[in-house]
Design a protein around this motif. Structure first.
Motif, PDB file in Angstrom:
ATOM      1  N   LEU B 278       7.802  -4.227  14.234  1.00 15.08           N
ATOM      2  CA  LEU B 278       8.203  -3.129  13.384  1.00 15.08           C
ATOM      3  C   LEU B 278       8.318  -1.896  14.097  1.00 15.08           C
ATOM      4  O   LEU B 278       7.274  -1.430  14.734  1.00 15.08           O
ATOM      5  CB  LEU B 278       7.717  -3.155  12.258  1.00 15.08           C
ATOM      6  N   SER B 279       9.229  -1.066  13.418  1.00 13.13           N
ATOM      7  CA  SER B 279       9.085   0.473  14.052  1.00 13.13           C
ATOM      8  C   SER B 279       9.712   1.209  12.562  1.00 13.13           C
ATOM      9  O   SER B 279      10.372   0.455  11.838  1.00 13.13           O
ATOM     10  CB  SER B 279       9.822   0.799  15.236  1.00 13.13           C
ATOM     11  N   ALA B 280       9.235   2.559  12.747  1.00 12.55           N
ATOM     12  CA  ALA B 280       9.761   3.322  11.511  1.00 12.55           C
ATOM     13  C   ALA B 280       9.772   4.847  12.196  1.00 12.55           C
ATOM     14  O   ALA B 280       8.731   5.098  13.031  1.00 12.55           O
ATOM     15  CB  ALA B 280       8.688   3.525  10.450  1.00 12.55           C
ATOM     16  N   GLY B 281      10.641   5.797  11.694  1.00 14.85           N
ATOM     17  CA  GLY B 281      10.522   6.934  12.023  1.00 14.85           C
ATOM     18  C   GLY B 281       9.535   7.622  11.581  1.00 14.85           C
ATOM     19  O   GLY B 281       8.994   7.176  10.679  1.00 14.85           O
ATOM     20  N   ALA B 282       9.406   8.940  12.142  1.00 16.23           N
ATOM     21  CA  ALA B 282       8.195   9.717  11.635  1.00 16.23           C
ATOM     22  C   ALA B 282       8.315  10.146  10.233  1.00 16.23           C
ATOM     23  O   ALA B 282       9.547  10.331   9.900  1.00 16.23           O
ATOM     24  CB  ALA B 282       7.806  10.822  12.617  1.00 16.23           C
ATOM     25  N   ALA B 283       7.319  10.087   9.427  1.00 17.13           N
ATOM     26  CA  ALA B 283       7.341  10.401   7.976  1.00 17.13           C
ATOM     27  C   ALA B 283       7.672  12.145   8.017  1.00 17.13           C
ATOM     28  O   ALA B 283       7.076  12.822   8.728  1.00 17.13           O
ATOM     29  CB  ALA B 283       6.288  10.106   7.314  1.00 17.13           C
ATOM     30  N   GLY B 284       8.596  12.462   7.336  1.00 18.52           N
ATOM     31  CA  GLY B 284       8.693  13.928   7.122  1.00 18.52           C
ATOM     32  C   GLY B 284       7.613  14.647   6.493  1.00 18.52           C
ATOM     33  O   GLY B 284       7.493  15.895   6.757  1.00 18.52           O
ATOM     34  N   VAL B 285       6.611  14.031   5.690  1.00 21.07           N
ATOM     35  CA  VAL B 285       5.653  14.705   4.860  1.00 21.07           C
ATOM     36  C   VAL B 285       4.359  14.363   5.574  1.00 21.07           C
ATOM     37  O   VAL B 285       4.121  13.405   6.437  1.00 21.07           O
ATOM     38  CB  VAL B 285       5.594  14.227   3.463  1.00 21.07           C
ATOM     39  N   ASP B 286       3.483  14.898   5.054  1.00 27.51           N
ATOM     40  CA  ASP B 286       1.927  14.591   5.393  1.00 27.51           C
ATOM     41  C   ASP B 286       1.604  13.246   5.186  1.00 27.51           C
ATOM     42  O   ASP B 286       1.687  12.796   4.121  1.00 27.51           O
ATOM     43  CB  ASP B 286       1.143  15.621   4.563  1.00 27.51           C
ATOM     44  N   PRO B 287       1.237  12.508   6.228  1.00 24.99           N
ATOM     45  CA  PRO B 287       0.909  10.920   6.092  1.00 24.99           C
ATOM     46  C   PRO B 287       0.087  10.697   5.064  1.00 24.99           C
ATOM     47  O   PRO B 287      -0.157   9.404   4.601  1.00 24.99           O
ATOM     48  CB  PRO B 287       0.631  10.365   7.133  1.00 24.99           C
ATOM     49  N   THR B 288      -0.924  11.568   4.704  1.00 29.23           N
ATOM     50  CA  THR B 288      -1.915  11.146   3.550  1.00 29.23           C
ATOM     51  C   THR B 288      -1.392  11.527   2.127  1.00 29.23           C
ATOM     52  O   THR B 288      -2.573  11.294   1.253  1.00 29.23           O
ATOM     53  CB  THR B 288      -3.316  11.948   3.961  1.00 29.23           C
ATOM     54  N   THR B 289      -0.369  11.830   1.868  1.00 31.10           N
ATOM     55  CA  THR B 289       0.047  12.065   0.419  1.00 31.10           C
ATOM     56  C   THR B 289       0.685  10.958  -0.086  1.00 31.10           C
ATOM     57  O   THR B 289       0.988   9.926   0.648  1.00 31.10           O
ATOM     58  CB  THR B 289       1.309  13.059   0.188  1.00 31.10           C
ATOM     59  N   LYS B 290       0.028  10.472  -1.263  1.00 33.23           N
ATOM     60  CA  LYS B 290       0.308   9.160  -1.730  1.00 33.23           C
ATOM     61  C   LYS B 290       1.932   8.882  -2.134  1.00 33.23           C
ATOM     62  O   LYS B 290       2.325   9.544  -2.683  1.00 33.23           O
ATOM     63  CB  LYS B 290      -0.284   9.148  -3.131  1.00 33.23           C
ATOM     64  N   PRO B 291       2.308   7.801  -1.294  1.00 31.09           N
ATOM     65  CA  PRO B 291       3.971   7.554  -1.532  1.00 31.09           C
ATOM     66  C   PRO B 291       3.794   6.789  -2.926  1.00 31.09           C
ATOM     67  O   PRO B 291       2.775   6.440  -3.595  1.00 31.09           O
ATOM     68  CB  PRO B 291       4.101   6.630  -0.520  1.00 31.09           C
ATOM     69  N   SER B 292       5.075   6.704  -3.420  1.00 31.35           N
ATOM     70  CA  SER B 292       5.504   6.070  -4.541  1.00 31.35           C
ATOM     71  C   SER B 292       5.091   4.613  -4.468  1.00 31.35           C
ATOM     72  O   SER B 292       5.332   4.085  -3.424  1.00 31.35           O
ATOM     73  CB  SER B 292       6.937   6.314  -5.019  1.00 31.35           C
ATOM     74  N   ALA B 293       4.801   3.957  -5.605  1.00 31.72           N
ATOM     75  CA  ALA B 293       4.624   2.341  -5.505  1.00 31.72           C
ATOM     76  C   ALA B 293       5.409   1.740  -6.536  1.00 31.72           C
ATOM     77  O   ALA B 293       5.927   2.184  -7.430  1.00 31.72           O
ATOM     78  CB  ALA B 293       3.159   2.302  -5.796  1.00 31.72           C
ATOM     79  N   VAL B 294       5.715   0.628  -6.044  1.00 33.03           N
ATOM     80  CA  VAL B 294       6.563  -0.678  -6.975  1.00 33.03           C
ATOM     81  C   VAL B 294       5.632  -1.844  -7.142  1.00 33.03           C
ATOM     82  O   VAL B 294       4.600  -1.864  -6.485  1.00 33.03           O
ATOM     83  CB  VAL B 294       7.808  -0.854  -6.455  1.00 33.03           C
ATOM     84  N   GLY B 295       6.135  -2.640  -7.811  1.00 33.14           N
ATOM     85  CA  GLY B 295       5.119  -3.881  -7.967  1.00 33.14           C
ATOM     86  C   GLY B 295       5.171  -4.606  -9.196  1.00 33.14           C
ATOM     87  O   GLY B 295       4.491  -5.596  -9.422  1.00 33.14           O
ATOM     88  N   TRP B 296       5.898  -4.148 -10.394  1.00 34.01           N
ATOM     89  CA  TRP B 296       5.771  -4.990 -11.757  1.00 34.01           C
ATOM     90  C   TRP B 296       6.457  -6.257 -11.382  1.00 34.01           C
ATOM     91  O   TRP B 296       7.278  -6.358 -10.802  1.00 34.01           O
ATOM     92  CB  TRP B 296       6.332  -4.356 -12.639  1.00 34.01           C
ATOM     93  N   GLU B 297       5.956  -7.658 -11.898  1.00 38.24           N
ATOM     94  CA  GLU B 297       6.336  -8.559 -11.689  1.00 38.24           C
ATOM     95  C   GLU B 297       7.871  -8.894 -12.638  1.00 38.24           C
ATOM     96  O   GLU B 297       7.468  -8.263 -13.748  1.00 38.24           O
ATOM     97  CB  GLU B 297       5.520  -9.774 -11.682  1.00 38.24           C
ATOM     98  N   LYS B 298       8.739  -9.509 -12.087  1.00 35.28           N
ATOM     99  CA  LYS B 298       9.860  -9.579 -12.791  1.00 35.28           C
ATOM    100  C   LYS B 298       9.540 -11.028 -13.749  1.00 35.28           C
ATOM    101  O   LYS B 298       8.792 -11.901 -13.268  1.00 35.28           O
ATOM    102  CB  LYS B 298      11.002  -9.878 -12.292  1.00 35.28           C
ATOM    103  N   ASN B 299      10.201 -11.110 -15.121  1.00 39.06           N
ATOM    104  CA  ASN B 299       9.816 -12.359 -15.833  1.00 39.06           C
ATOM    105  C   ASN B 299      10.957 -13.399 -15.478  1.00 39.06           C
ATOM    106  O   ASN B 299      11.824 -13.290 -14.369  1.00 39.06           O
ATOM    107  CB  ASN B 299       9.992 -11.721 -17.204  1.00 39.06           C
ATOM    108  N   VAL B 300      11.173 -14.272 -16.223  1.00 35.77           N
ATOM    109  CA  VAL B 300      12.058 -15.614 -16.005  1.00 35.77           C
ATOM    110  C   VAL B 300      13.522 -15.237 -15.881  1.00 35.77           C
ATOM    111  O   VAL B 300      14.044 -15.706 -15.080  1.00 35.77           O
ATOM    112  CB  VAL B 300      11.594 -16.624 -17.070  1.00 35.77           C
ATOM    113  N   GLN B 301      13.685 -14.176 -16.652  1.00 35.01           N
ATOM    114  CA  GLN B 301      15.205 -13.870 -16.575  1.00 35.01           C
ATOM    115  C   GLN B 301      15.481 -12.847 -15.351  1.00 35.01           C
ATOM    116  O   GLN B 301      16.575 -12.442 -15.419  1.00 35.01           O
ATOM    117  CB  GLN B 301      15.506 -13.241 -17.870  1.00 35.01           C
ATOM    118  N   GLY B 302      14.470 -12.701 -14.770  1.00 38.63           N
ATOM    119  CA  GLY B 302      14.688 -11.747 -13.639  1.00 38.63           C
ATOM    120  C   GLY B 302      14.598 -10.154 -13.795  1.00 38.63           C
ATOM    121  O   GLY B 302      15.156  -9.371 -13.328  1.00 38.63           O
ATOM    122  N   LYS B 303      14.149  -9.886 -15.252  1.00 35.10           N
ATOM    123  CA  LYS B 303      14.325  -8.545 -15.596  1.00 35.10           C
ATOM    124  C   LYS B 303      12.685  -8.032 -15.533  1.00 35.10           C
ATOM    125  O   LYS B 303      11.851  -8.977 -15.495  1.00 35.10           O
ATOM    126  CB  LYS B 303      14.605  -8.308 -17.155  1.00 35.10           C
TER     127      LYS B 303
END
Lengths: 378, 325
Positions: B278-303
């Motif tokens: 895996l590779s990724a370009g350099a982050a434009g910001v300070d690497p120690t600032t907290k990035p946004s996060a995702v991760g709520w699980e979807k329900n049976v209907q996919g919502k």
């Protein structure tokens, strides 16, 4: 009534003596010690099985405290047993067909019986799912709710399988919050990734013969020792493809028609204070096991005699589905036999260690689509 | 280059957990709705061969909680690793609906970020958060999992050839050696370095020491991968990558091993682990600032919405009695 029955079983279980003498070849029953030995063998050979302690208040004193029952989790079940075989319900669906169409003879000779008339494929498919009613708001009137749930209970009592299959969606709180995560996250795998390679595919996309989507259920399978019947006993807890626990009616879809609602019932799991699980009633286990063991024993004895003559052939894995690649298995089996300190002087036939392996083969015939019998996967 | 897409965790709640929660609610919690610790577990992704079609079918990328999840010292199922979490049980469905989920989620994700930046620790990378409401009279349990994962900007990309079979890339001996090591010491994330003909594994926290004299082309990051999809590594990798971007921002190319072999393959079987660079370009910001996060699980209907476990058919004495007749 059921409660009284369960109490009676509990008392009967308490009073019945612990089997001391090994007679597994004579009548198919085993002692707790043999259960532990067979369980050790199963857990040793097939890593998916492990011993469990269970609830401390339910510990059986005739079994070691840390070896109360055997457990394996997440056993896959790809298809419904009801879609494999015809069920009892189909017996009523017979229809007289008259090809002669009131022919000249007029006798019954021209009439045919069409069985399974109007038989539909099971409704439990993604394409042909049960009708799900609109989801009402939670704020709806409370009174009618009680009535509908009472009606639901009624339906269930009359074993209207179709009605019971439809998940009860009445009360899912109306709180979708799509704005919770503002942006679409590009790095989250979509639930259905188009399968580009022919290799591994997501379970949700498999199409079965009739164009229905395959629904992969999983089961947690437990084996306990039944003191009254002196045999192992199998317990099932199932989950659907969304990991929602299965209802009894749904579990019965995975049990072959000869056994569903007859020998398989929902009962209190003996090593938990409150858990209920589907269980195959063990009253016939001993006699069936006896027959299976007799048949297998004959084969094994023959094998061992031949082995002693040749003196060079490795001990063969006595169960079917032998492939050329089973060599490692054989070595393991031989090692296990040797480790147990058994001399080669006497032809001993099938050893009691194998009991649970054989037992799983027998259980696999009752739940044909649940892959409990991991022993063939090798 | 294609962006790496991760298979999200799917929650699997054993009915025994709801039984335990019921007891806990009645005997201990009563009306308290404070946040309590909980543990879950996951194991390598499994697939099963369909006997009719011969296809390999991937089973879910599951994180399991069960009756032992509420105990302090829980016993792990074989071949599993632990994921710690927190849960909050609400007293009424109204409270459950009205809960400030964004705040709860941010709290959980901040805790993870904090453990990365200050403690440089991987033990909380898989932290999850669960909200529940138990309707004890109707045997219904409403629940909603979140598995916070940091969004990386720019996203991680995988080299032209995509994910490959690990045995082809690393060699069977290496995989066998890793398997041996994991037997005695199972952990969710680990480092792999060559040692003669075989390999050694070490913990992520010892990164600098462990890889001190190892050329970058022999440094491998590995994790227990709960996904069984060939082109989608499991959710735990996301936070591991976030960890590396924050603490080792100099390494822009990472060799990743998705460990999926709980048991050695049978003589006819194949290794299931995957490997990719895996590779990724350099982050434009300070690497120690907290990035946004995702991760709520979807329900049976996919919502995005809560799930409900209706245990009435398996718990309601009246309905069980009907079943038994």
């Amino acid at each position: 009534m059921h409660a009284i029955q369960q109490q009676y079983w509990a008392v009967r279980d308490y009073l019945s003596p612990v089997l001391k003498e090994s007679k597994f070849k004579e009548h198919g029953r085993i002692t707790p010690e043999e259960f532990v030995a067979a369980g050790d063998f199963l857990a040793y050979k097939f890593g998916v099985w492990s011993w469990e302690k269970g609830d401390a208040s339910k510990t059986r004193e005739y079994l070691p405290p840390d070896k109360q029952y055997l457990l394996t989790r997440g056993v896959p079940c790809l298809r419904r047993a009801t879609s494999l075989a015809y069920t009892d319900a189909d017996e009523d669906a017979e229809r007289l067909l008259n090809f002669g169409d009131s022919s000249a003879t007029g006798d019954e000779g021209d009439e045919w019986v069409e069985t399974h008339a109007g038989r539909n494929h099971t409704t439990d498919t993604a394409v042909n799912a049960g009708v799900i009613e609109d989801i009402p708001d939670l704020d709806g009137p409370g009174e009618t709710e009680g009535v509908t749930s009472a009606m639901g209970g009624l339906n269930f009592g009359t074993t209207s399988a179709a009605a019971a299959e439809i998940p009860d969606m009445d009360e899912i709180p109306d709180m979708e919050e799509d704005d919770l995560e503002a942006e679409d996250d590009e790095a989250t795998a979509a639930p259905k990734v188009p399968a580009k390679t022919p290799g591994v595919i997501d379970a949700a996309e498999i199409e079965v013969a009739k164009g229905n989507l395959l629904q992969v259920r999983t089961y947690d399978v437990m084996i306990t020792y039944d003191k009254y019947y002196q045999t192992p006993r199998i317990w099932l807890i199932g989950y659907d493809e969304n990991r929602t626990p299965l209802t009894p009616a749904q579990i019965f879809q995975d049990i072959s028609a000869d056994h569903a609602l007859k020998t398989v019932t929902i009962e209190a799991f003996p090593h938990s204070t409150s858990l209920q699980a589907a269980s195959v009633h063990p009253c016939k286990h001993a006699s069936v096991m006896k027959k299976v063991i007799e048949r297998m024993n004959a084969g094994v004895v023959e094998e061992q005699l031949a082995q002693r003559k040749s003196k060079e052939g490795k001990k063969k894995w006595p169960f079917g589905r032998k492939t050329s690649g089973a060599g490692k298995e054989d070595k393991n089996a031989a090692a296990a036999a040797a480790a147990a300190g058994q001399g080669e002087d006497e032809v001993e036939g099938l050893r009691v260690d194998m009991y649970l392996v054989v037992f799983l083969k027998f259980i696999a015939s009752i739940v044909p689509t649940i892959e409990v019998d991991s022993t063939t996967a090798f | 280059m294609p962006i790496v897409q991760f298979a999200p965790f799917s929650s699997l709640v054993q009915p025994a957990f709801w039984h335990e929660l019921t007891n806990l609610k009645i005997d201990v919690l009563r009306l308290s709705d404070e946040i309590l610790p909980i543990t879950g577990s996951y194991s390598v992704g499994r697939s099963v061969k369909d006997r009719e079609t011969g296809q390999e079918i991937a089973l879910g990328c599951n994180l399991t909680i069960g009756s032992e999840s509420l105990e302090k010292r829980s016993q792990l199922p074989p071949h599993s690793v632990i994921a710690s979490g927190a849960f909050k049980n609400f007293n009424t469905i109204e409270d459950f609906k009205a809960a400030d989920k964004t705040a709860l989620f941010n709290q959980a994700s901040e805790e993870i970020w904090d453990s990365i930046i200050t403690k440089k620790d991987t033990s909380l990378l898989n932290k999850f958060f669960l909200i529940t409401y138990a309707d004890l009279k109707k045997y219904k349990y409403y629940y909603w999992f979140s598995f916070p994962a940091f969004v990386s900007k720019p996203a991680w990309e995988i080299g032209g050839e995509g994910w490959k079979d690990a045995d082809g890339e690393l060699g069977v001996e290496v995989l066998q050696s890793i398997h041996r090591n994991l037997q005695s010491d199972s952990r969710p994330f680990f480092l792999v370095r060559p040692a003669g003909n075989s390999v050694e594994i070490g913990s992520i926290e010892d990164h600098d020491q462990f890889f001190a004299n190892v050329p970058p082309t022999s440094q491998t990051l590995a994790f227990i991968d709960p996904s069984a999809l060939p082109d989608n590594p499991g959710w735990p990798l996301r936070n591991l990558l976030a960890y590396f971007r924050a603490l080792h921002s100099s390494s822009t190319q990472l060799r990743i091993l998705c460990w999926r072999d709980a048991e050695l393959p049978s003589s006819t079987g194949t290794w299931k682990s995957r490997f990719g660079v895996l590779s990724a370009g350099a982050a434009g910001v300070d690497p120690t600032t907290k990035p946004s996060a995702v991760g709520w699980e979807k329900n049976v209907q996919g919502k995005l919405g809560p799930r409900v476990a209706d245990l009435a058919p398996m718990m309601d004495p009246a309905r069980l009695a009907n079943q038994a007749v």
